[in-house]
Write a protein that holds these residues in place. Sequence first.
Motif, short mmCIF file in Angstrom:
data_model
loop_
_atom_site.label_atom_id
_atom_site.label_comp_id
_atom_site.label_asym_id
_atom_site.label_seq_id
_atom_site.Cartn_x
_atom_site.Cartn_y
_atom_site.Cartn_z
N THR A 77 23.59 34.94 -13.19
CA THR A 77 21.68 34.97 -12.89
C THR A 77 21.48 33.94 -11.78
O THR A 77 22.19 33.29 -11.18
N LEU A 78 19.59 34.56 -11.59
CA LEU A 78 19.68 33.61 -9.69
C LEU A 78 19.67 32.33 -10.53
O LEU A 78 19.75 31.63 -9.07
N GLY A 79 18.98 31.81 -11.91
CA GLY A 79 18.95 31.17 -12.06
C GLY A 79 20.30 30.20 -11.95
O GLY A 79 20.67 28.64 -11.56
N GLU A 80 21.52 30.46 -12.14
CA GLU A 80 23.34 30.50 -11.64
C GLU A 80 23.25 29.89 -10.49
O GLU A 80 23.57 28.78 -10.20
N ALA A 81 22.85 30.57 -9.42
CA ALA A 81 22.78 30.75 -8.41
C ALA A 81 22.37 29.78 -7.02
O ALA A 81 23.07 29.16 -6.56
N LEU A 82 20.98 29.45 -8.03
CA LEU A 82 20.26 28.05 -7.19
C LEU A 82 20.84 27.04 -7.96
O LEU A 82 20.45 25.89 -7.17
N VAL A 306 6.34 28.05 -19.52
CA VAL A 306 7.44 27.45 -19.38
C VAL A 306 7.89 26.84 -20.51
O VAL A 306 8.22 26.22 -21.49
N ILE A 307 7.15 25.82 -20.95
CA ILE A 307 7.37 24.45 -21.82
C ILE A 307 6.78 25.24 -23.71
O ILE A 307 7.74 25.14 -24.38
N ARG A 319 22.98 29.57 -19.46
CA ARG A 319 23.26 28.62 -17.92
C ARG A 319 22.27 28.94 -17.02
O ARG A 319 22.03 30.65 -17.28
N GLY A 320 21.22 28.35 -16.50
CA GLY A 320 20.15 29.30 -15.35
C GLY A 320 19.64 29.56 -16.32
O GLY A 320 18.22 30.07 -15.21
N SER A 321 19.07 29.77 -17.91
CA SER A 321 17.76 30.61 -17.87
C SER A 321 16.47 29.97 -17.87
O SER A 321 15.31 30.13 -17.24
N MET A 322 16.02 27.84 -17.66
CA MET A 322 15.18 27.50 -17.67
C MET A 322 14.42 27.78 -16.06
O MET A 322 13.09 28.04 -15.72
N ALA A 326 11.17 29.67 -14.81
CA ALA A 326 10.27 29.42 -14.52
C ALA A 326 9.60 30.35 -12.70
O ALA A 326 8.93 30.22 -12.83
N ILE A 327 11.23 31.03 -12.35
CA ILE A 327 10.63 31.61 -10.99
C ILE A 327 10.16 32.94 -11.53
O ILE A 327 8.65 33.06 -10.91
N PHE A 328 10.95 33.56 -12.66
CA PHE A 328 9.49 34.71 -13.08
C PHE A 328 7.71 34.66 -13.53
O PHE A 328 7.38 35.54 -12.95
N VAL A 329 7.99 33.51 -14.50
CA VAL A 329 6.71 32.72 -14.45
C VAL A 329 5.92 32.22 -13.60
O VAL A 329 5.20 33.08 -13.52
N TYR A 330 6.47 31.74 -12.40
CA TYR A 330 5.82 31.46 -10.99
C TYR A 330 5.25 32.91 -10.61
O TYR A 330 4.43 32.74 -9.88
N ALA A 331 5.93 33.98 -10.50
CA ALA A 331 5.93 35.28 -9.73
C ALA A 331 4.63 35.64 -10.32
O ALA A 331 3.40 36.42 -9.48
N ALA A 332 4.78 35.40 -11.42
CA ALA A 332 3.71 36.86 -12.47
C ALA A 332 1.99 35.90 -12.39
O ALA A 332 1.63 36.43 -12.64
#
Length: 571
Positions: A77-82, A306-307, A319-322, A326-332
Amino acid sequence: MAAPGRQLCGAAALLLLLCLPLRARADEHEHTYQDKEEVVLWMNTVGPYHNRQETYKYFSLPFCVGSKKSISHYHETLGEALQGVELEFSGLDIKFKDDVMQTTYCEIDLDKGRRDAFVYAIKNHYWYQMYIDDLPIWGIVGEADENGEDYYLWTYKKLEIGYNGNRIVDVNLTSEGKVKLVPNTKIQMSYSVKWKKSDVKFEDRFDKYLDPSFFQHRIHWFSIFNSFMMVIFLVGLVSMILMRTLRKDYARYSKEEEMDDMDRDLGDEYGWKQVHGDVFRPSSHPLIFSSLIGSGCQIFAVSLIVIVVAMIEDLYTERGSMLSTAIFVYAATSPVNGYFGGSLYARQGAMVCGTAFFINFIAIYYHASRAIPFGTMVAVCCICFFVILPLNLVGTILGRNLSGQPNFPCRVNAVPRPIPEKKWFMEPAVIVCLGGILPFGSIFIEMYFIFTSFWAYKIYYVYGFMMLVLVILCIVTVCVTIVCTYFLLNAEDYRWQWTSFLSAASTAIYVYMYSFYYYFFKTKMYGLFQTSFYFGYMAVFSTALGIMCGAIGYMGTSAFVRKIYTNVKID
């Protein structure tokens, strides 16, 4: 409004398209197996134990690979890569409920270079991480003798896997087969697999990785209780002082209204009413200020959402789900930024990008797994340019059309009123420095637990505590900034906008100072990479926290200022 509507729909569709592939790939595993079905052992990263973020690919050390060359699935996922997750196939042949006796899977030809690499890893206490069915496993590379002269490599991975029905619920690794590292020899690597039936439920399989004795310690409960009592005391104190003081102010101003013009001219006029013609004057550098306020509101919205999601869903189990959440919510939530902040969205991201690129450059130099791949950087840039910016523009248009008209309770004078001299402790700079002490005092215990979960080997899961601390922080910040602003206005200084923002934002200074204490006294980190990573991202975290607190302080203070000037009769 048709154009913003089309932009909103288009941006939402693009965000959905960007996120769907990640979600689909993340759900590739159903976590159910048939008998004899393939079970993949992923090799993730290896690195020094004391530097959690300094990780490298597992096969950057001269380990050998198993004989099996093909696998049927892979996901990232994107979170895993970051986060620097580098999953590589181990090559070990493991099948569900199929025991494997000790079997040699490869052989290392230990020349001088490979021996030196292993010796360096053992000297620096290298550990490695593996995954089976998303369950993490940790092992140590080797150990040295008491004199530090001879070095030994663990060559036998003894896996014990627990299953409940058709699901894997437990994995344990025992490292055996200690072999001395001698140049120009061959070392055989072996493994075995033992399957055991377990009563652990699939939903509870991550409980063994949690540490209730640490996160639910009496100190944690006491700190929450202590902060809560401080909030009650502070709110009561602020209410009592301001209500009594404002009541006297209102009475004095009402009495002044009954005087004739000569008595009023001869009277001793002072206090916050005297600046009614300047208190709603636009702040200096309004574009930067509005950008910071909008960014702070968005960060608060992201933190809250997110909380709440983390309280409902166990995000730590993937893995990387948090980070992905956060990225999805920040964009939305980009329209929140535009709605509250107006324009100049692009300016607020410069410091974060600069810090990230600097740390990424160091990671690339060290060949660390934390180096962000080019494809991931392109994906993040696409989200920024094609999702966040359009949504932010939509929020800006909505904000200007719905709440952009000024409706101040007082007229703004054409000529600014001179600011009289006042005592040194009433200067905005002093108020700003002191304003962050109480907000920091309400959260610094929680900062220790958050830092430990991120920089050490703890999984943070008590998001109910985090929600309480966020609420407490908001209340304390608003109370403190209201008091600071009242004293500032009473000294006939109408520069309250930046003062309210910065006095709340100064909490970040104390958090960053605390990060220095944590680094030197609570960790054993070392080296340029880990130090740069720590202080770089702590600067980003502190800045984001400061912007959020500043926005919260300003919004609460703005409501207070409007309220007190609405209740006073102005000629």
